[in-house]
Write an enzyme that holds these catalytic residues in place. Sequence first.
Site, PDB file in Angstrom:
ATOM      1  N   ASP A  67      19.623  -6.870   5.006  1.00 35.89           N
ATOM      2  CA  ASP A  67      19.608  -8.079   5.821  1.00 35.89           C
ATOM      3  C   ASP A  67      19.538  -7.758   7.313  1.00 35.89           C
ATOM      4  OD1 ASP A  67      22.151  -6.991   5.928  1.00 35.89           O
ATOM      5  OD2 ASP A  67      23.157  -8.700   5.013  1.00 35.89           O
ATOM      6  N   ASN A 136      34.493 -13.607   1.334  1.00 33.64           N
ATOM      7  CA  ASN A 136      34.250 -14.795   0.507  1.00 33.64           C
ATOM      8  C   ASN A 136      33.355 -14.495  -0.703  1.00 33.64           C
ATOM      9  OD1 ASN A 136      31.754 -14.475   1.669  1.00 33.64           O
ATOM     10  ND2 ASN A 136      31.712 -16.432   2.744  1.00 33.64           N
ATOM     11  N   HIS A 138      30.462 -12.818  -0.664  1.00 32.99           N
ATOM     12  CA  HIS A 138      29.014 -12.726  -0.450  1.00 32.99           C
ATOM     13  C   HIS A 138      28.518 -11.288  -0.596  1.00 32.99           C
ATOM     14  CE1 HIS A 138      29.699 -12.333   4.170  1.00 32.99           C
ATOM     15  NE2 HIS A 138      29.143 -11.198   3.801  1.00 32.99           N
TER      16      HIS A 138
HETATM   17  C1  GLP Z   1      28.125  -8.572   6.458  1.00 31.17           C
HETATM   18  C2  GLP Z   1      26.931  -7.917   5.749  1.00 31.17           C
HETATM   19  C3  GLP Z   1      27.279  -7.558   4.316  1.00 31.17           C
HETATM   20  C4  GLP Z   1      28.583  -6.791   4.275  1.00 31.17           C
HETATM   21  C5  GLP Z   1      29.693  -7.653   4.837  1.00 31.17           C
HETATM   22  C6  GLP Z   1      31.062  -6.984   4.796  1.00 31.17           C
HETATM   23  O1  GLP Z   1      28.250  -9.902   6.144  1.00 31.17           O
HETATM   24  N1  GLP Z   1      25.780  -8.766   5.763  1.00 31.17           N
HETATM   25  O2  GLP Z   1      26.210  -6.796   3.757  1.00 31.17           O
HETATM   26  O3  GLP Z   1      28.877  -6.416   2.964  1.00 31.17           O
HETATM   27  O4  GLP Z   1      29.365  -7.929   6.194  1.00 31.17           O
HETATM   28  O5  GLP Z   1      31.254  -6.181   5.910  1.00 31.17           O
HETATM   29  P1  GLP Z   1      32.432  -5.140   6.068  1.00 31.17           P
HETATM   30  O6  GLP Z   1      32.043  -3.955   5.254  1.00 31.17           O
HETATM   31  O7  GLP Z   1      32.469  -4.822   7.532  1.00 31.17           O
HETATM   32  O8  GLP Z   1      33.666  -5.799   5.589  1.00 31.17           O
END
Ligand code: GLP
Length: 254
Positions: A67, A136, A138
């Site tokens: 992304d 959440n 995702h």
């Molecule tokens: C963002 C990215 C995700 C990632 C998420 C969690 O939303 N688009 O791909 O998994 O953050 O991030 P972190 O690993 O910093 O908790």
Amino acid sequence: MLVIVKDSYEQMSKEAARFIADHLRKKPNLVLGLATGSTPLGLYRELGRMHREEGLDFSKVTTFNLDEYVGLPPEHDQSYHYFMQENFFKHINLDHRYVHIPMGMTRDFDAFCAWYEQRIQEFGGIDVQVLGIGGNGHIAFNEPGSSLGSRTRIKTLTGTTRMDNARFFRNSEEVPKFAITMGVGTIMDAKELLLLATSSAKANAIKAAVEGPITAMCPASIIQLHRKAYAFLDKDAAAKLTGLYNDTWESRVF
Ligand code: GLP
């Protein structure tokens, strides 16, 4: 799904790096799906070390990132282009012609997203897709409620995701409202999935993803349907799981 629980973030990251290195040695032209966020940083550091000290070779690898924020140019220090360059790409020997990250500055989102999907196909699909998980539930930027069959497209970020990510920006207003993201269906097409999660902040999301019902309200839960999905967790992220897991990825039992 194989659930691999390690005592610490460092051990989890090293184990995930060993998994990728093993695949790369068996298939030098691996097609690797990559994620951003703080979670895979340890994995990228360890792969960088393996390249430097053990000669792990990325020269034939193709990458596809999950992304990118809409509206941030690649040189913006919070863009995922910049993140990947700083935290991974500049430490290994990728051929930059085979690096793909969604283009947040595109003017034609539909055409770009269709091209991205097609490009993944041209390389024979993604062999191993690295995933983090949002608080959440995702995956990539597929927020709760996302179609479980979705493909690469533009998505609106939820308030909680923008708040989670606000720590990286000067103020919460600067957090982009939209992103281009691979769809849940795109992710599920990868041949193997490597989901990483660390810390108690992810324990509820991991409980829902690994042991909860499969629902669009927790997009990560769809990976229960994948034939080769691995969750690499530290023990804090795994704390709410009730199943007994002592899997190792080397056993490859499905
Ligand atoms: C963002 C990215 C995700 C990632 C998420 C969690 O939303 N688009 O791909 O998994 O953050 O991030 P972190 O690993 O910093 O908790």
